[in-house]
Design a protein around this motif. Structure first.
Motif, PDB file in Angstrom:
ATOM      1  N   ILE A 119       0.880  -1.163   0.000  1.00  0.00           N
ATOM      2  CA  ILE A 119       0.000   0.000   0.000  1.00  0.00           C
ATOM      3  C   ILE A 119       0.922   1.219   0.000  1.00  0.00           C
ATOM      4  N   CYS A 120       0.635   2.182  -0.866  1.00  0.00           N
ATOM      5  CA  CYS A 120       1.457   3.391  -0.963  1.00  0.00           C
ATOM      6  C   CYS A 120       0.622   4.607  -0.599  1.00  0.00           C
ATOM      7  N   PHE A 121       1.246   5.531   0.103  1.00  0.00           N
ATOM      8  CA  PHE A 121       0.560   6.716   0.622  1.00  0.00           C
ATOM      9  C   PHE A 121       0.998   7.961  -0.139  1.00  0.00           C
ATOM     10  N   TYR A 122       0.026   8.856  -0.357  1.00  0.00           N
ATOM     11  CA  TYR A 122       0.270  10.053  -1.158  1.00  0.00           C
ATOM     12  C   TYR A 122      -0.273  11.297  -0.462  1.00  0.00           C
ATOM     13  N   ASP A 123       0.439  12.397  -0.675  1.00  0.00           N
ATOM     14  CA  ASP A 123      -0.052  13.726  -0.333  1.00  0.00           C
ATOM     15  C   ASP A 123      -0.182  14.449  -1.663  1.00  0.00           C
ATOM     16  N   LYS A 124      -1.383  14.506  -2.163  1.00  0.00           N
ATOM     17  CA  LYS A 124      -1.668  14.993  -3.519  1.00  0.00           C
ATOM     18  C   LYS A 124      -0.933  14.110  -4.518  1.00  0.00           C
ATOM     19  N   GLU A 125       0.010  14.647  -5.281  1.00  0.00           N
ATOM     20  CA  GLU A 125       0.740  13.868  -6.293  1.00  0.00           C
ATOM     21  C   GLU A 125       2.059  13.281  -5.778  1.00  0.00           C
ATOM     22  N   VAL A 126       2.395  13.556  -4.533  1.00  0.00           N
ATOM     23  CA  VAL A 126       3.693  13.153  -3.986  1.00  0.00           C
ATOM     24  C   VAL A 126       3.559  11.836  -3.223  1.00  0.00           C
ATOM     25  N   CYS A 127       4.363  10.833  -3.622  1.00  0.00           N
ATOM     26  CA  CYS A 127       4.393   9.563  -2.900  1.00  0.00           C
ATOM     27  C   CYS A 127       5.235   9.742  -1.644  1.00  0.00           C
ATOM     28  N   LEU A 128       4.636   9.441  -0.495  1.00  0.00           N
ATOM     29  CA  LEU A 128       5.316   9.612   0.780  1.00  0.00           C
ATOM     30  C   LEU A 128       6.035   8.342   1.233  1.00  0.00           C
ATOM     31  N   GLY A 129       5.577   7.206   0.721  1.00  0.00           N
ATOM     32  CA  GLY A 129       6.146   5.922   1.118  1.00  0.00           C
ATOM     33  C   GLY A 129       5.094   4.846   1.086  1.00  0.00           C
ATOM     34  N   GLY A 130       5.447   3.687   1.609  1.00  0.00           N
ATOM     35  CA  GLY A 130       4.498   2.579   1.597  1.00  0.00           C
ATOM     36  C   GLY A 130       4.940   1.462   2.509  1.00  0.00           C
ATOM     37  N   GLY A 131       4.064   0.479   2.616  1.00  0.00           N
ATOM     38  CA  GLY A 131       4.343  -0.675   3.460  1.00  0.00           C
ATOM     39  C   GLY A 131       3.591  -1.882   2.948  1.00  0.00           C
ATOM     40  N   ILE A 132       3.928  -3.030   3.549  1.00  0.00           N
ATOM     41  CA  ILE A 132       3.293  -4.286   3.175  1.00  0.00           C
ATOM     42  C   ILE A 132       2.061  -4.504   4.045  1.00  0.00           C
ATOM     43  N   ILE A 133       0.942  -4.795   3.400  1.00  0.00           N
ATOM     44  CA  ILE A 133      -0.316  -5.031   4.105  1.00  0.00           C
ATOM     45  C   ILE A 133      -0.219  -6.293   4.934  1.00  0.00           C
ATOM     46  N   GLU A 134      -0.643  -6.216   6.191  1.00  0.00           N
ATOM     47  CA  GLU A 134      -0.623  -7.378   7.097  1.00  0.00           C
ATOM     48  C   GLU A 134      -1.823  -8.263   6.857  1.00  0.00           C
TER      49      GLU A 134
END
Length: 134
Positions: A119-134
């Motif tokens: 799952i990847c997280f965004y602030d508008k068009e900027v990717c902030l990071g992500g992690g593996i879904i548990e």
């Protein structure tokens, strides 16, 4: 959902998968295709149900144990968007710390949220990071 037991290759199926289940219709049952709803690794069983929009295929929240941030981590709780699939439209969510890592709550229920996928997280068009879904 229904249980398919003693299934070889259980680990290779994903939530929402339709192909390769090798099950057909049920006499007197619906004509809709079967989908993987859940995996019970301890019992080596797939939980399946009929219909592309089966209610058990949707969830409003999920967890990540760890998140890899690009740059500085956002202040929590974070309200922004996330993607659980490539080319998916941005999905509004909130992210907060919890005892087991991070909890993600979606504004709208999401179909086939699959443990082991990103799952990847965004602030508008900027990717902030992500992690593996548990």
């Amino acid at each position: 959902g229904n249980v398919i037991g003693e299934h070889e290759g259980l680990m290779f199926h994903t939530i929402g998968q339709r192909q390769g289940l090798r099950i057909g219709g049920v006499r007197g049952g619906k004509d809709e295709p079967w989908y993987v709803l859940k995996k019970d690794i301890a019992r080596n069983a797939l939980i399946v149900g009929q219909g592309n929009d089966h209610q058990d295929m949707y969830t409003s929240s999920t967890l990540c144990k760890e998140i890899c941030w690009i740059g500085t981590a956002p202040e929590l709780p974070f309200n922004g968007t996330a993607k659980i699939r490539y080319r998916q439209d941005d999905q509004y969510c909130s992210l907060n710390a919890c005892d087991s890592g991070f909890q993600i709550k979606f504004q709208s229920p999401q179909r086939a949220v699959t443990p082991g996928q990103w799952i990847c997280f965004y602030d508008k068009e900027v990717c902030l990071g992500g992690g593996i879904i548990e």
